[in-house]
Design an enzyme around this catalytic site. Structure first.
Site, mmCIF file in Angstrom:
data_model
loop_
_atom_site.group_PDB
_atom_site.id
_atom_site.type_symbol
_atom_site.label_atom_id
_atom_site.label_comp_id
_atom_site.label_asym_id
_atom_site.label_seq_id
_atom_site.Cartn_x
_atom_site.Cartn_y
_atom_site.Cartn_z
ATOM 1 N N ASP A 100 8.354 5.200 7.071
ATOM 2 C CA ASP A 100 7.833 4.579 5.858
ATOM 3 C C ASP A 100 7.075 5.637 5.062
ATOM 4 O O ASP A 100 7.159 6.830 5.339
ATOM 5 C CB ASP A 100 6.965 3.343 6.161
ATOM 6 C CG ASP A 100 5.686 3.636 6.937
ATOM 7 O OD1 ASP A 100 5.157 4.757 6.847
ATOM 8 O OD2 ASP A 100 5.191 2.731 7.630
ATOM 9 N N HIS A 112 0.799 -1.223 0.000
ATOM 10 C CA HIS A 112 0.000 0.000 0.000
ATOM 11 C C HIS A 112 0.835 1.278 0.000
ATOM 12 O O HIS A 112 0.736 2.102 -0.906
ATOM 13 C CB HIS A 112 -0.938 0.021 1.215
ATOM 14 C CG HIS A 112 -1.838 -1.152 1.303
ATOM 15 N ND1 HIS A 112 -1.789 -2.068 2.345
ATOM 16 C CD2 HIS A 112 -2.819 -1.596 0.473
ATOM 17 C CE1 HIS A 112 -2.696 -3.002 2.162
ATOM 18 N NE2 HIS A 112 -3.341 -2.748 1.034
#
Length: 250
Positions: free
Chosen positions: A132, A75
């Site tokens: 991230d 994702h």
């Protein structure tokens, strides 16, 4: 222009698997739609986005579901690639808190407008995680290695005015004017030479990652691409004839 709104206000728009997948799909659709010439991203309610939904995350971990361990590759990484590679301008209209992946996606936008109450938080270390959603790449390029490291290690929020001072955002406006300001800017960009905007993004990305020669080669290539567009010929003709150009994005 297309506006994408994170719409889980009861959870400060935290990312569930469903929301991540929907956001990625909408980004791909916006990139492919020739009628969309600028994109605005914002959040519903009092927050832009609180990052990962930790309630869903811990529930899946406790159930032994491997999904949380793969969400970065499945994702977050694809979302960042779509944002940075979007061949049209992306504006983040940051209302309230932007934390974790939510803040990271704002950094991946081309321009950031913050409401006066906006706050940016790199909270990864607080939950035993590292960066991230592209933050290790985008944040140092906005504010420098030292400040980015400080945000990551100390996990202290940065308010709108400080974000403006250090270059994290481009503009701060009253909260009630945020979305209107973002839409006006997006409308202005949508009327511009959107092919040239895409090539500007491409050239800056090449320069950020490479050598001087890489940057010069990217400039040669992208300038040649822009020089063959109808928009370029129109703009030159408009300049010579002292009139306003009408761009069509080709």
């Amino acid at each position: 222009m297309r506006t994408l709104t994170f719409n889980r206000p009861e959870s400060f728009n935290a990312f569930t698997v469903t929301l991540k997948e929907a956001f990625l799909a909408e980004l791909k659709a916006a990139a492919a739609d020739a009628e969309v010439r600028a994109v605005v991203i914002t959040g519903a309610g009092r927050a832009f986005c609180a990052g990962q939904d930790l309630k869903e995350h811990i529930g899946l971990l406790q159930a032994g579901d491997p999904a949380p361990l793969h969400t970065v590759e499945k994702h977050y990484n694809p979302i960042v690639r779509e944002l940075i590679g979007m061949p049209k301008p992306v504006i983040a209209a940051v209302n309230g808190s932007a934390a974790g992946a939510g803040a990271s996606f704002a950094y991946a936008a081309d321009l950031r407008i913050a409401g006066a109450s906006a706050k940016f938080l790199m909270a990864f270390a607080n939950v035993g995680l590292t960066a991230d959603s592209g933050a290790s790449y985008t944040l140092p390029r906005l504010i420098g290695h030292g400040r980015a490291m400080e945000m990551m290690l100390l996990a202290q929020p940065v308010g709108a005015e400080e974000a403006l001072r250090v270059g994290m955002v481009n503009q701060v406006v009253p909260d009630e004017e945020l979305l209107e300001t973002a839409h006006l800017l997006a409308a202005k960009l949508a009327k511009g030479p959107t092919t040239a905007y895409a090539k500007i993004k491409e050239a800056l990305a090449a320069a950020a990652d490479g050598t001087l020669e890489d940057a010069l080669e990217a400039e040669r290539r992208t300038q040649a691409d822009c020089g063959s567009t109808e928009d370029h010929r129109e703009a030159v003709d408009a300049f010579v004839n002292k009139r306003a150009p009408k761009f069509i994005g080709r």
